[in-house]
Design a protein around this motif. Structure first.
Motif, mmCIF file in Angstrom:
data_model
loop_
_atom_site.group_PDB
_atom_site.id
_atom_site.type_symbol
_atom_site.label_atom_id
_atom_site.label_comp_id
_atom_site.label_asym_id
_atom_site.label_seq_id
_atom_site.Cartn_x
_atom_site.Cartn_y
_atom_site.Cartn_z
ATOM 1 N N LEU A 75 0.819 -1.216 0.000
ATOM 2 C CA LEU A 75 0.000 0.000 0.000
ATOM 3 C C LEU A 75 0.851 1.263 0.000
ATOM 4 C CD1 LEU A 75 -2.784 -0.565 2.702
ATOM 5 C CD2 LEU A 75 -3.166 -0.030 0.304
ATOM 6 N N LEU A 76 1.919 1.224 0.802
ATOM 7 C CA LEU A 76 2.698 2.450 0.977
ATOM 8 C C LEU A 76 3.381 2.830 -0.321
ATOM 9 C CD1 LEU A 76 4.192 1.703 4.477
ATOM 10 C CD2 LEU A 76 2.478 3.423 3.881
ATOM 11 N N THR A 77 3.579 4.134 -0.475
ATOM 12 C CA THR A 77 4.162 4.787 -1.655
ATOM 13 C C THR A 77 3.229 4.736 -2.871
ATOM 14 O OG1 THR A 77 5.325 2.940 -2.703
ATOM 15 C CG2 THR A 77 6.498 4.063 -0.919
ATOM 16 N N GLN A 78 2.058 4.135 -2.733
ATOM 17 C CA GLN A 78 1.168 4.048 -3.889
ATOM 18 C C GLN A 78 0.427 5.360 -4.125
ATOM 19 O OE1 GLN A 78 0.700 1.890 -6.170
ATOM 20 N NE2 GLN A 78 1.268 -0.132 -5.409
ATOM 21 N N TYR B 98 -3.195 6.327 -5.791
ATOM 22 C CA TYR B 98 -4.420 5.694 -6.271
ATOM 23 C C TYR B 98 -5.394 6.719 -6.838
ATOM 24 C CZ TYR B 98 -3.108 1.531 -3.601
ATOM 25 O OH TYR B 98 -2.467 0.430 -3.126
ATOM 26 N N GLN C 227 -9.203 3.142 -5.591
ATOM 27 C CA GLN C 227 -8.005 2.349 -5.305
ATOM 28 C C GLN C 227 -7.411 1.646 -6.517
ATOM 29 O OE1 GLN C 227 -7.925 -0.987 -2.649
ATOM 30 N NE2 GLN C 227 -6.080 -0.303 -1.602
ATOM 31 N N PRO D 277 -4.267 1.893 -8.919
ATOM 32 C CA PRO D 277 -3.008 2.650 -8.944
ATOM 33 C C PRO D 277 -2.870 3.424 -10.255
ATOM 34 C CG PRO D 277 -2.632 0.314 -8.505
ATOM 35 C CD PRO D 277 -4.058 0.446 -8.928
ATOM 36 N N VAL E 193 -1.959 9.681 4.959
ATOM 37 C CA VAL E 193 -2.803 9.389 3.808
ATOM 38 C C VAL E 193 -3.263 10.735 3.269
ATOM 39 C CG1 VAL E 193 -4.901 8.279 2.977
ATOM 40 C CG2 VAL E 193 -3.576 7.224 4.806
ATOM 41 N N THR F 131 3.773 7.228 3.081
ATOM 42 C CA THR F 131 2.646 7.949 2.504
ATOM 43 C C THR F 131 1.833 7.084 1.541
ATOM 44 O OG1 THR F 131 4.036 9.910 2.595
ATOM 45 C CG2 THR F 131 2.038 10.078 1.294
ATOM 46 N N VAL F 132 0.524 7.236 1.604
ATOM 47 C CA VAL F 132 -0.362 6.687 0.577
ATOM 48 C C VAL F 132 -1.119 7.874 0.006
ATOM 49 C CG1 VAL F 132 -2.262 5.110 0.051
ATOM 50 C CG2 VAL F 132 -0.669 4.557 1.890
ATOM 51 N N ILE G 54 -8.037 3.060 4.588
ATOM 52 C CA ILE G 54 -6.607 2.742 4.595
ATOM 53 C C ILE G 54 -5.966 3.296 5.872
ATOM 54 C CG2 ILE G 54 -4.406 3.199 3.419
ATOM 55 C CD1 ILE G 54 -6.015 3.140 0.771
#
Lengths: 579, 459
Positions: free
Chosen positions: A79-82, A84, A88, A90, A251, A285-286, A309
């Motif tokens: 999930l992290l660094t994604q 979206y 959700q 990417p 987030v 971070t997301v 999230i």
């Protein structure tokens, strides 16, 4: 009735289907292209669906397939660094599949299902586990350990637990009753994730922004609203918070905002270093980016995707901060869909349930005891964009009723290039009472008293300014002229902060206290000197004071400030003798 | 089902036609309506179901009756695009208006336009020199930006837009912009003004004009900007041109939107405008930008007239929330005879920070711009005070700032309609004007720039 129906009617993002067995909030696939949608209303055998993609070219009679699942997010390592979109998917994957323009009918996994992660078990065979219990660790990024939890609602005795490299869909743990657990779990976005109990917040979310931390502090697990007209710096403030706040995870939801600005964030964040860990900020971070021209229903969903999230990481025992920019666009998405449904409108065309939806969203913030007994929090900071800057409109009012911190941005201050343009007279925080103990224990015993003095001076200044407007400042007695000088120092030296300056952008909370003390020291020294006959002009213009003020842009200020203050006090005392 | 003609109209209301007993019709499908006298009108499906189809007619519903034949064309609205568009004048629905031949399509592009993936955008950072000091110095334009002109009736926004179109260039580059001009509900007189000016300067050869005039059907205005942007996207992202899109007047566009909303009996939002106006405007404005891997770019200059000079009116308000700043035209300055009457105080360019400085404009640009702005803002404020207490009550600093505000308007803002100042000229001019203020009051200027650029030190 089956899970397949046909389209009866299409009106923009709202599609009606018949002949389908549907329940509220079921996710459906609409038309030959399989556009993603969600059931939002039922009338007899007709199901009303909001569609997350453009509906041009779709015809009545095309099939609708009910997946019989509610709108859910995938949760697990990756999930992290994604980055979206609102549902959700990417954005990087979408670019690979569709090119630079977002077309439709494409489904994308939320993260790489094949990637192997090293699973380190934290429980062993024979352990009793229940929902929320941590069974293993995955070092997801340099800074964040992703804790693998038993999904809420499942429990039992561990029959077998593995160790080693697995992808997120491989079974890593089996319970006695045969339940297999994987690293990935799903959770419906519109349902808050469960926890044991909510605590009262008692720790501040330190942001490094002086006006916020010092005057209007926000607690970890609290909720804040930032209303302001366009051009007053909402987005810059939100971005500063995302960069510098001492939350362990962030987030960031760009909800219905500008494409170019979102790109700036997407370009900038991967290069930023987290001042608290020294590691790239993206590691914690997301991001969710649903710009204003992307489908409106996905914008409505984006805030729920984001907060789910956030809650998931909270359940691991982390302090999570969620920024939503802007909640007004989310509310407008609700309004747009509501009007397509021909619902009876409430105020300004917004649906009657607007304020309860806003309240439900902010209520998902909080500091909690997680199901596994740990302490975690979600702090929500929502930007509001009131039309014409008038906060009497429904979204601002609905927000203010529920949040405890109000950071009011002011177009007038922005126009004077006073940044952050947060109005110190109408902003407020209801947290000081619960946070003061923390400030006393961790920063200084007299922290709350210093704060009271500083805000008192600002209040006095605004009263004096009214007189000055009429008669000019020269007509005031000297002690009041001094008060004006001190207040000016507060505004220009303390409250103003350059979000783009290497050093000034982040101000340590200890330093904030020192700076506030320095201002009060100046006031005391000046008063004493002037009582012995010194001139205000001489006192204000001592060179050491300019050095002190300018010093905040230099590295190592926190070590030098004490010496600078001493020098200033001496020079002020000397103005008496030179007289 | 193309070709099948229905005569099942049940209701006609404003620009909308309701009909039933059709085979499945696609949402957004294009419709032709054949009147009893053989005239053809065009429309688009707004709502479709098994029982009822609602069609929005672009040319107005005059003469439509229950005998009118309705044919569904089986496809959504598409614009034939090719580089032949350049130099052409089309009407608001994309048909030739200059007497020339039909556009030979290289391809047909859906006019709704897909959203650019924010991940695929490239941050704009190329400085566009407009030759207008107020814009170049204080609200710098960046290639790929959308920067509206907030004006009001009776102000020279058209002159400013044309001057920008004429003079806009990248520094140290001969690359020219293709101008896509989109007129929505403007008068024939205004249109002729634009057209003759573009002809005079030879810019027409590098322009595409989409023209919907005040006496053309209002509903057509809904598609005019979409056609213009579709052409712009084709030229920018398929043919590598740098495109400058000017549209005027957004207020007429929004009024057309309101008209359709009212006819559909939608629940109105503020001042009767539909609740989805924000999204609708975003679908236009957001079609500006630069995309990774493509050479071209789209820069937008929407012009809107603020009803009653009110910046909180929904049209400027929602626009301001989407666009990357605004250039505000001031009636007060106009009445003082100053051209261009740009009020820099409420004007803003959000992308300015990314395109000014040593590498692009000049190292002192930010410092100078901040100081000019601050000094002018304080000077303007002092005018209010002077009206009450008189000029004698001011101290030395305030007197200088007050004088400066007049100099700012007279020497910095004012320039002629064909005066093209380079950014260096603009910044040097700023320094010359700021020399009227004691250096000790110029607190926002870095000392090193004062040493390098202040006229006293350069002499």
């Amino acid at each position: 009735m089956s899970n397949e129906g046909v389209i009866y009617r299409i009106s923009g993002p709202v599609v009606t289907a018949t002949g389908m067995n549907a329940a509220m909030y079921d996710v459906v696939r609409v038309g030959h292209e399989g556009l993603m949608g969600e059931v939002i209303e039922l009338h007899g055998e007709k199901a009303v669906i909001q569609v997350y993609e453009d509906t041009s070219g779709i015809r009545p009679g095309e099939p609708v397939l009910n997946t019989e699942e509610t709108l859910s997010v995938s949760l697990g390592p990756g999930l992290l660094t994604q980055i979206y979109d609102g549902i959700q998917r990417p954005l990087a994957t979408l670019e690979e599949v569709m090119g630079v323009f977002i077309t439709r009918g494409v489904d994308a996994d939320a993260f790489d299902l094949e990637k192997k992660w090293t699973f380190e078990p934290q429980a062993s065979k024979g352990d009793e586990v229940t929902g929320g219990n941590v069974i293993g660790h995955v070092q997801e990024t340099e800074t964040i350990v992703h804790k693998i939890m038993v999904p809420p609602g499942k429990s039992g005795t561990i029959k077998d637990i593995k160790s080693g490299d697995f992808n997120v869909t491989e079974t890593v743990c089996t319970l006695e009753d045969g339940t297999e657990l994987q690293m990935m779990q799903k959770w419906p976005v519109r349902t808050p994730r469960p926890f044991t109990q909510k605590y009262a917040p008692d720790t501040p979310l330190v942001t490094g922004m002086r006006i916020l931390d010092f005057l209007f502090p926000l607690a970890k697990g609290g909720a804040a609203g930032i209303p302001g007209p366009f051009g007053s710096g909402k987005t810059v403030t939100q971005q500063s918070l995302a960069k510098y706040s001492d939350a362990q995870l962030v987030v960031y939801i760009g909800c219905g905002e500008r494409g170019n600005e979102m790109t700036e964030v997407l370009d900038e964040f991967p290069h930023l270093i987290d001042p608290n860990t020294g590691k790239p900020l993206m590691n914690r971070t997301v991001m969710i980016a649903n710009t204003s021209n992307m489908p409106v229903a996905a914008r409505e969903a984006s805030v729920y995707t984001g907060i789910t999230i956030a809650e998931y990481f909270r359940d691991m025992g982390y302090d999570v901060a969620l920024m939503a920019d802007s909640t007004s666009r989310w509310a407008e998405a609700m309004r747009e869909i509501s009007s397509r449904l021909e619902e009876m409108p409430g105020e300004e065309g917004y649906p009657a349930y607007l304020s309860s939806r806003i309240a439900e969203f902010y209520e998902r913030a909080g500091r909690v005891e997680t199901l596994s007994g740990e302490d975690g929090s979600v702090t929500v900071i929502g930007a509001v964009s009131p039309p014409g800057g008038d906060i009497s409109e429904p979204v601002s009012q609905g927000t203010l009723r529920i949040v405890k911190v109000f950071w009011g941005l002011d177009a007038g201050l922005a126009r004077q290039r006073h940044f952050p343009a947060i109005n110190w007279l109408n902003s407020y925080s209801l947290y000081p009472q619960s946070l003061d103990q923390w400030f006393r224990d961790n920063i200084a015993q007299d922290f709350p008293e210093i704060r009271t003095q500083i805000s008192g001076l600002l209040q006095t200044e605004s009263e004096l300014q009214e007189i000055v407007q009429l008669v000019g400042s020269d007509a005031l007695p000297v002690d009041q002229q001094l008060t004006l000088e001190v207040a000016r120092m507060i505004r220009e030296y303390f409250l103003q902060q350059n979000g783009f300056h290497d050093v000034d952008a982040y101000c340590d909370i200890h330093l904030q206290y020192q700076m506030a003390k320095a201002i009060l020291t100046f006031q005391d020294a000046a008063k004493t000197a002037m009582a012995s006959g010194a001139q205000l002009n001489d006192v204000v213009n001592v060179p050491a004071r300019s050095d002190l003020i300018r010093g905040r842009f230099e590295k190592g200020y926190i070590n030098d400030i004490e010496g600078m203050v001493k020098k200033m006090t001496n020079e002020i005392a000397d103005t008496v003798e030179t007289n | 089902m193309t070709g099948k003609e229905y005569r099942t109209i049940t209701d006609v209301k404003g620009p909308l036609v309701f009909l039933n007993k059709t085979e499945p019709v696609a949402f957004g499908e294009i419709v032709t309506l054949r009147l009893a006298n053989g005239d053809i009108k065009n429309g688009q499906v707004l709502d479709t179901s098994d029982d009822l189809v609602i069609v929005q007619v672009f040319e107005g519903t005059a003469k439509i009756n229950r005998e009118t034949g309705v044919t569904f064309m089986g496809d959504v609205f598409k614009l034939p695009v090719s580089t032949d568009l350049i130099g052409r004048i089309l009407d608001g629905a994309g048909r030739p208006r200059d007497g020339g031949p039909e556009i030979v399509a290289e391809e047909k592009a859906d006019i709704i336009g897909a959203a650019i993936n924010p991940y695929s955008r490239q941050s704009p950072h190329d400085f566009i020199q407009t030759g207008i000091s107020a814009i170049d110095c204080c609200t710098t334009l960046v290639r790929g930006q959308k920067l509206p002109i907030f004006s009001a009736s009776g102000l020279p926004h058209n002159d400013i837009a044309l001057q920008i179109a004429r003079q806009a260039k990248l520094q140290d580059s001969d690359e020219e912009f293709i101008v896509v001009f989109c007129a929505m509900g403007i008068t024939a007189e205004e249109y002729n003004f634009f057209r003759s000016d573009l002809e005079r300067t030879g810019a027409l050869e590098n322009a595409v004009l989409f023209v919907n005039l005040a006496d053309d059907p209002a509903v057509e205005r809904i598609i005019t900007p979409r056609l213009a942007l579709t052409a712009a996207e084709y030229l920018a992202f398929e043919k590598d041109y740098h495109v400058l899109v000017i549209y005027t007047d957004m207020t007429n566009y929004c009024d057309a939107l309101r008209q359709i909303g009212a006819a559909r009996e939608e629940v109105p939002g503020r001042r009767g405008y539909p609740g989805y106006m924000y999204t609708d405007l975003a679908m236009l404005y957001e079609r500006a930008g630069i995309v990774k891997g493509k050479k071209g770019s789209i820069t937008q200059f929407p012009i809107l007239t603020m009803p009653g000079d009110d910046i909180t009116h929904p049209i400027p308000d929602l626009s301001g929330y989407i666009t990357e700043g605004q250039i505000v035209i001031s009636r007060e300055l106009h009445q003082q005879g100053i051209y261009p009457p740009i009020n820099v105080l409420p004007s803003l360019s959000r992308l300015m920070g990314s395109c000014i400085g040593e590498k692009t404009t000049r190292e002192d640009h930010k410092s100078v711009s901040d100081q000019m702005y601050a000094a002018y803002a304080q000077g303007r404020e002092l005018r209010g005070l002077v009206a009450i207490v008189g000029e004698d009550a001011l101290n030395e600093r305030d007197k200088q700032l007050l004088d400066f505000s007049g100099i700012f308007e007279d020497k910095f803002l004012r320039q002629s309609r064909d005066e093209d100042r380079s950014i260096n000229e603009t910044l040097d001019l700023c320094w010359n004007l700021m020399a009227n203020i004691d250096t000790k009051y110029l607190v926002r200027l870095d000392q090193k720039w004062i040493e390098k650029y202040h006229p006293e030190n350069r002499a």
